[in-house]
Write a protein that holds these residues in place. Structure first.
Motif, PDB file in Angstrom:
ATOM      1  N   ASP A 132       0.801  -1.224   0.000  1.00 47.96           N
ATOM      2  CA  ASP A 132       0.000   0.000   0.000  1.00 47.96           C
ATOM      3  C   ASP A 132       0.836   1.278   0.000  1.00 47.96           C
ATOM      4  O   ASP A 132       0.416   2.310   0.530  1.00 47.96           O
ATOM      5  CB  ASP A 132      -0.969   0.017   1.204  1.00 47.96           C
ATOM      6  CG  ASP A 132      -1.876  -1.190   1.221  1.00 47.96           C
ATOM      7  OD1 ASP A 132      -2.229  -1.662   0.128  1.00 47.96           O
ATOM      8  OD2 ASP A 132      -2.218  -1.662   2.322  1.00 47.96           O
ATOM      9  N   ASN A 161      -5.131 -10.174  -3.779  1.00 46.76           N
ATOM     10  CA  ASN A 161      -4.820  -9.620  -2.447  1.00 46.76           C
ATOM     11  C   ASN A 161      -4.357  -8.173  -2.580  1.00 46.76           C
ATOM     12  O   ASN A 161      -4.415  -7.396  -1.635  1.00 46.76           O
ATOM     13  CB  ASN A 161      -3.750 -10.471  -1.719  1.00 46.76           C
ATOM     14  CG  ASN A 161      -2.514 -10.772  -2.565  1.00 46.76           C
ATOM     15  OD1 ASN A 161      -2.511 -10.556  -3.766  1.00 46.76           O
ATOM     16  ND2 ASN A 161      -1.475 -11.275  -1.926  1.00 46.76           N
ATOM     17  N   ALA A 162      -3.906  -7.800  -3.772  1.00 45.53           N
ATOM     18  CA  ALA A 162      -3.466  -6.426  -4.026  1.00 45.53           C
ATOM     19  C   ALA A 162      -4.666  -5.509  -4.226  1.00 45.53           C
ATOM     20  O   ALA A 162      -5.714  -5.938  -4.688  1.00 45.53           O
ATOM     21  CB  ALA A 162      -2.598  -6.391  -5.279  1.00 45.53           C
ATOM     22  N   GLY A 163      -4.502  -4.255  -3.853  1.00 45.48           N
ATOM     23  CA  GLY A 163      -5.503  -3.227  -4.126  1.00 45.48           C
ATOM     24  C   GLY A 163      -4.752  -1.964  -4.476  1.00 45.48           C
ATOM     25  O   GLY A 163      -4.146  -1.344  -3.612  1.00 45.48           O
ATOM     26  N   HIS A 164      -4.707  -1.627  -5.761  1.00 46.26           N
ATOM     27  CA  HIS A 164      -3.924  -0.473  -6.212  1.00 46.26           C
ATOM     28  C   HIS A 164      -4.874   0.654  -6.610  1.00 46.26           C
ATOM     29  O   HIS A 164      -5.644   0.515  -7.558  1.00 46.26           O
ATOM     30  CB  HIS A 164      -3.022  -0.874  -7.382  1.00 46.26           C
ATOM     31  CG  HIS A 164      -1.985  -1.892  -6.997  1.00 46.26           C
ATOM     32  ND1 HIS A 164      -1.089  -2.431  -7.877  1.00 46.26           N
ATOM     33  CD2 HIS A 164      -1.698  -2.459  -5.797  1.00 46.26           C
ATOM     34  CE1 HIS A 164      -0.290  -3.278  -7.240  1.00 46.26           C
ATOM     35  NE2 HIS A 164      -0.656  -3.325  -5.978  1.00 46.26           N
ATOM     36  N   ILE A 204      -2.201 -15.085  10.123  1.00 44.82           N
ATOM     37  CA  ILE A 204      -1.379 -14.161   9.331  1.00 44.82           C
ATOM     38  C   ILE A 204      -2.112 -12.834   9.117  1.00 44.82           C
ATOM     39  O   ILE A 204      -1.501 -11.796   8.893  1.00 44.82           O
ATOM     40  CB  ILE A 204      -1.062 -14.788   7.938  1.00 44.82           C
ATOM     41  CG1 ILE A 204      -0.536 -16.210   8.056  1.00 44.82           C
ATOM     42  CG2 ILE A 204      -0.144 -13.914   7.113  1.00 44.82           C
ATOM     43  CD1 ILE A 204       0.848 -16.371   8.560  1.00 44.82           C
ATOM     44  N   GLY A 205      -3.441 -12.912   9.148  1.00 45.13           N
ATOM     45  CA  GLY A 205      -4.217 -11.723   8.774  1.00 45.13           C
ATOM     46  C   GLY A 205      -4.336 -11.654   7.269  1.00 45.13           C
ATOM     47  O   GLY A 205      -4.359 -10.578   6.675  1.00 45.13           O
ATOM     48  N   LEU A 244      -7.564 -13.452   2.612  1.00 43.78           N
ATOM     49  CA  LEU A 244      -8.469 -14.590   2.376  1.00 43.78           C
ATOM     50  C   LEU A 244      -8.910 -14.715   0.923  1.00 43.78           C
ATOM     51  O   LEU A 244     -10.027 -15.125   0.636  1.00 43.78           O
ATOM     52  CB  LEU A 244      -9.698 -14.511   3.302  1.00 43.78           C
ATOM     53  CG  LEU A 244      -9.404 -14.443   4.803  1.00 43.78           C
ATOM     54  CD1 LEU A 244     -10.710 -14.353   5.597  1.00 43.78           C
ATOM     55  CD2 LEU A 244      -8.603 -15.657   5.264  1.00 43.78           C
ATOM     56  N   ILE A 293      -4.682 -16.841  -1.887  1.00 43.68           N
ATOM     57  CA  ILE A 293      -3.330 -16.657  -2.428  1.00 43.68           C
ATOM     58  C   ILE A 293      -2.384 -17.778  -1.970  1.00 43.68           C
ATOM     59  O   ILE A 293      -1.746 -18.435  -2.799  1.00 43.68           O
ATOM     60  CB  ILE A 293      -2.756 -15.277  -1.983  1.00 43.68           C
ATOM     61  CG1 ILE A 293      -3.704 -14.134  -2.383  1.00 43.68           C
ATOM     62  CG2 ILE A 293      -1.340 -15.073  -2.504  1.00 43.68           C
ATOM     63  CD1 ILE A 293      -3.904 -13.915  -3.849  1.00 43.68           C
ATOM     64  N   ALA A 307       3.280  -6.059  -6.670  1.00 47.06           N
ATOM     65  CA  ALA A 307       2.181  -5.982  -5.706  1.00 47.06           C
ATOM     66  C   ALA A 307       2.780  -6.264  -4.325  1.00 47.06           C
ATOM     67  O   ALA A 307       3.920  -6.733  -4.213  1.00 47.06           O
ATOM     68  CB  ALA A 307       1.111  -7.007  -6.034  1.00 47.06           C
ATOM     69  N   GLN A 308       2.041  -5.933  -3.286  1.00 48.88           N
ATOM     70  CA  GLN A 308       2.530  -6.056  -1.898  1.00 48.88           C
ATOM     71  C   GLN A 308       3.814  -5.229  -1.729  1.00 48.88           C
ATOM     72  O   GLN A 308       3.993  -4.260  -2.440  1.00 48.88           O
ATOM     73  CB  GLN A 308       2.746  -7.525  -1.508  1.00 48.88           C
ATOM     74  CG  GLN A 308       1.463  -8.328  -1.354  1.00 48.88           C
ATOM     75  CD  GLN A 308       0.860  -8.811  -2.656  1.00 48.88           C
ATOM     76  OE1 GLN A 308       1.518  -9.430  -3.465  1.00 48.88           O
ATOM     77  NE2 GLN A 308      -0.412  -8.546  -2.879  1.00 48.88           N
ATOM     78  N   LEU A 327       6.886  -8.084   2.803  1.00 46.89           N
ATOM     79  CA  LEU A 327       5.903  -9.176   2.750  1.00 46.89           C
ATOM     80  C   LEU A 327       6.410 -10.302   1.848  1.00 46.89           C
ATOM     81  O   LEU A 327       5.686 -11.270   1.578  1.00 46.89           O
ATOM     82  CB  LEU A 327       4.552  -8.668   2.223  1.00 46.89           C
ATOM     83  CG  LEU A 327       3.709  -7.799   3.164  1.00 46.89           C
ATOM     84  CD1 LEU A 327       2.511  -7.194   2.418  1.00 46.89           C
ATOM     85  CD2 LEU A 327       3.213  -8.597   4.372  1.00 46.89           C
ATOM     86  N   THR A 356       3.279 -12.663   2.473  1.00 43.30           N
ATOM     87  CA  THR A 356       2.433 -13.270   1.450  1.00 43.30           C
ATOM     88  C   THR A 356       3.201 -14.461   0.866  1.00 43.30           C
ATOM     89  O   THR A 356       4.286 -14.800   1.361  1.00 43.30           O
ATOM     90  CB  THR A 356       2.005 -12.232   0.392  1.00 43.30           C
ATOM     91  OG1 THR A 356       1.001 -12.823  -0.444  1.00 43.30           O
ATOM     92  CG2 THR A 356       3.179 -11.746  -0.451  1.00 43.30           C
ATOM     93  N   VAL A 380      -0.998  -3.743   7.253  1.00 38.26           N
ATOM     94  CA  VAL A 380      -2.340  -4.263   7.495  1.00 38.26           C
ATOM     95  C   VAL A 380      -2.195  -5.770   7.696  1.00 38.26           C
ATOM     96  O   VAL A 380      -1.397  -6.405   7.031  1.00 38.26           O
ATOM     97  CB  VAL A 380      -3.312  -3.852   6.352  1.00 38.26           C
ATOM     98  CG1 VAL A 380      -2.882  -4.399   5.014  1.00 38.26           C
ATOM     99  CG2 VAL A 380      -4.731  -4.254   6.645  1.00 38.26           C
ATOM    100  N   GLY A 381      -2.920  -6.306   8.665  1.00 37.48           N
ATOM    101  CA  GLY A 381      -2.763  -7.719   9.004  1.00 37.48           C
ATOM    102  C   GLY A 381      -1.786  -7.876  10.157  1.00 37.48           C
ATOM    103  O   GLY A 381      -1.276  -6.889  10.699  1.00 37.48           O
TER     104      GLY A 381
HETATM  105  P1  IMO Z   1      -0.881  -4.107  -2.269  1.00 38.13           P
HETATM  106  O1  IMO Z   1      -0.417  -4.631  -3.613  1.00 38.13           O
HETATM  107  C1  IMO Z   1      -0.914  -4.619   2.050  1.00 38.13           C
HETATM  108  C2  IMO Z   1      -0.898  -8.727   3.589  1.00 38.13           C
HETATM  109  C3  IMO Z   1      -2.141  -9.206   4.288  1.00 38.13           C
HETATM  110  C4  IMO Z   1      -1.540 -10.221   5.242  1.00 38.13           C
HETATM  111  C5  IMO Z   1      -0.412 -10.829   4.426  1.00 38.13           C
HETATM  112  C6  IMO Z   1      -0.780 -12.134   3.731  1.00 38.13           C
HETATM  113  O2  IMO Z   1      -2.162  -3.400  -2.308  1.00 38.13           O
HETATM  114  O3  IMO Z   1       0.221  -3.350  -1.628  1.00 38.13           O
HETATM  115  P2  IMO Z   1      -2.354 -12.851   1.705  1.00 38.13           P
HETATM  116  O4  IMO Z   1      -3.718 -12.435   1.322  1.00 38.13           O
HETATM  117  O5  IMO Z   1      -1.323 -12.546   0.678  1.00 38.13           O
HETATM  118  O6  IMO Z   1      -2.292 -14.264   2.192  1.00 38.13           O
HETATM  119  O7  IMO Z   1      -1.984 -11.950   3.017  1.00 38.13           O
HETATM  120  O8  IMO Z   1      -0.068  -9.859   3.452  1.00 38.13           O
HETATM  121  N1  IMO Z   1      -1.135  -8.189   2.227  1.00 38.13           N
HETATM  122  C7  IMO Z   1      -1.094  -6.892   1.904  1.00 38.13           C
HETATM  123  N2  IMO Z   1      -0.931  -5.805   2.691  1.00 38.13           N
HETATM  124  N3  IMO Z   1      -1.036  -4.474   0.712  1.00 38.13           N
HETATM  125  C8  IMO Z   1      -1.172  -5.546  -0.086  1.00 38.13           C
HETATM  126  O9  IMO Z   1      -1.158  -5.464  -1.434  1.00 38.13           O
HETATM  127  C9  IMO Z   1      -1.252  -6.834   0.507  1.00 38.13           C
HETATM  128  N4  IMO Z   1      -1.413  -8.087   0.039  1.00 38.13           N
HETATM  129  C10 IMO Z   1      -1.329  -8.906   1.098  1.00 38.13           C
HETATM  130  O10 IMO Z   1      -2.785  -8.152   4.965  1.00 38.13           O
HETATM  131  O11 IMO Z   1      -0.964  -9.560   6.344  1.00 38.13           O
END
Ligand code: IMO
Ligand code: GDP
Ligand code: MG
Length: 422
Positions: free
Chosen positions: A14, A39-42, A127-128, A131, A134, A223-224, A228, A239, A273-274
């Motif tokens: 993020d 799992n990504a949100g851009h 892990i948070g 869901l 992934i 992404a991520q 992570l 992730t 987050v998580g």
């Molecule tokens: P973007 O691309 C922030 C975090 C989740 C969790 C951990 C594992 O928008 O930056 P997963 O769903 O992959 O099994 O989750 O990774 N996580 C992210 N945190 N931005 C993201 O993507 C994330 N994608 C996964 O919150 O802690």
């Protein structure tokens, strides 16, 4: 030969990758995602329009762009179809602009169930995860059981699907208290697959390398974030993919010698987050202020993001592992009203002060901070580096000295226009 430039997050996700890719795309013809999935949100903002992209590369809104979902990505047909229909509703010819790798793995409805069951079973140590399935999908990939987009074209696709689903049903039966029913969702999933049949499935490694040979400019979109990463992040709170620069090589079939500039994106502070360790996390009013002013809520799950000061120990680690050539600093405007701004430059672990990112990052780490005087004015309207207040420039130049990498772009708001290129 034109090398592939890379945009990736250096923190826990993020950082603002969507905005940066959107800003940089006029310089590129191809934008390619190399790992991760929905799992990504851009987030992208231009004019009065806002979008959150999950699997579609952030170049999709630029005229003439080609967007590739690479082999390293895991794709949920339901989420991708929904995303594409929303974009198409804006008059964007998505079928012409999006290419999907035949080697990209598919997230099954039961992968999502396995993700949920596994997280529920972990209880407090979860892990948070977002869901989205992934982890289980990448497990099937490395376990050599997965279903890929190329399989969609096979005559026995449904049999292959059923075989993998049966395996998942068997695994899910191990979770005694976990109840689920995918009947309805499975129908939507099949509809998603059918919708995606209208897109071109490609041998993406060949396509990408052809573009490289033809000097077509390519931007790889991460992404991520690096913290992570499944190998280098704060394991197990990570992730399941390689989010670091090396992921471009495996996730698109780009040789290491063909990587060009590596743009490393970071927030002027830090969020997560998580679950998982976060040494500079703030539990006080300042942390709440960062969250409130920065609108720090997950773009995918809506969960509040944890907030804290910039962590240079972690940032330098990410710069090292990723081979970052240019830094991009985001969301500096969020700290406009702060009297003091802190940056962690070392960790105190017991009696020791360390400046490297350790094997185990846990709650016993105490950050050692350097303090800066806040700039105490609105920088959102600034468009030239020279016009930033001196306190702001001191902050930027300190980060440059510590990391040894120039801060090339500064973002002072979510809009495309709120960007300063030095
Ligand atoms: P973007 O691309 C922030 C975090 C989740 C969790 C951990 C594992 O928008 O930056 P997963 O769903 O992959 O099994 O989750 O990774 N996580 C992210 N945190 N931005 C993201 O993507 C994330 N994608 C996964 O919150 O802690
Ligand atoms: P990504 O996952 O790395 O693409 O980042 P997200 O889109 O999940 O989160 C970044 C958030 O910050 C989005 O809501 C953006 O619109 C917003 N944003 C990006 N850059 C800036 C900035 O410079 N200032 C402010 N205030 N917001 C920004
Ligand atoms: Mg995001």
């Amino acid at each position: 030969m034109k090398k592939v430039d890379v945009v990736l997050g250096l923190q826990w996700g993020d950082e603002g990758k969507g905005k940066v890719v959107d800003v940089l795309t006029p310089n590129y013809t191809v934008v390619a995602r190399f790992q991760g999935g929905p799992n990504a949100g851009h987030s992208l903002h231009f004019g009065d329009k806002s979008f959150v992209l999950r699997t579609v590369p952030s170049g999709i809104f630029r005229d003439g762009s080609i967007n590739v979902i690479g082999n390293g990505v895991v794709v949920d047909p339901v989420s991708l179809a929904e995303e594409l229909k929303n974009i198409a509703a804006q008059g964007i010819p998505v079928q012409k602009k999006l290419l999907i790798s035949k080697k990209a793995h598919i997230i099954l409805p039961t992968h999502r169930m396995l993700d949920a069951a596994s997280e529920a079973a972990k209880g407090k140590s979860k892990i948070g995860s977002t869901l989205k399935g992934i982890g289980p999908t990448y497990m099937d990939k490395t376990g050599r059981n997965g279903l890929r987009f190329g399989d969609v074209l096979a005559d026995d696709f449904i049999e292959r699907y059923n075989r993998l689903k049966a395996k998942h049903v068997e695994m899910l039966s191990q979770y005694k208290d976990f109840e689920y029913d995918v009947t309805e969702y499975e129908k939507t999933w099949m509809e998603g697959i059918d919708y995606l049949r209208g897109f071109e499935f490609i041998d993406s490694e060949h396509t990408i390398n052809k573009y490289i040979d033809e000097d077509v400019p390519i931007l790889a979109e991460g992404a991520q974030g690096s913290l992570l990463d499944v190998d280098f992040g704060t394991y197990p709170f990570v992730t399941s993919s390689n989010t670091v620069c090396a992921g471009v090589c495996t996730g698109l079939g780009v040789a290491p010698t063909k990587i060009g500039d590596v743009y490393g994106i970071f927030k002027a502070y830090c969020t997560r987050v998580g679950s998982g360790p976060f040494p500079t996390e703030l539990f006080d009013e300042t942390g709440k202020e960062l969250g409130r002013i920065g609108h720090e809520f997950g773009a995918v799950t809506g969960r509040p993001r944890r907030c804290g000061w910039l962590d240079l120990v972690a940032l330098k680690y990410a710069v090292m592992v990723d081979g970052v050539t240019q830094l991009i600093m985001m969301k500096s405007d969020v700290m406009n009203d702060f009297d003091t701004i802190k940056v962690a430059t070392a960790y105190r672990i017991g009696d020791e002060v360390v400046s490297h990112f350790p094997y185990e990052v846990n709650d016993s780490i105490e950050p050692v901070y350097t303090e800066f005087k806040g700039w105490k004015c609105d920088i959102c309207k600034v468009r030239r580096y020279e016009d930033f207040p001196v306190e702001f420039k001191q902050y930027v130049e300190f980060i440059e000295r510590e990391t040894g990498v120039p801060v090339k772009i500064i973002s002072v708001g979510p809009d495309r226009e709120e960007t300063i290129v030095r």
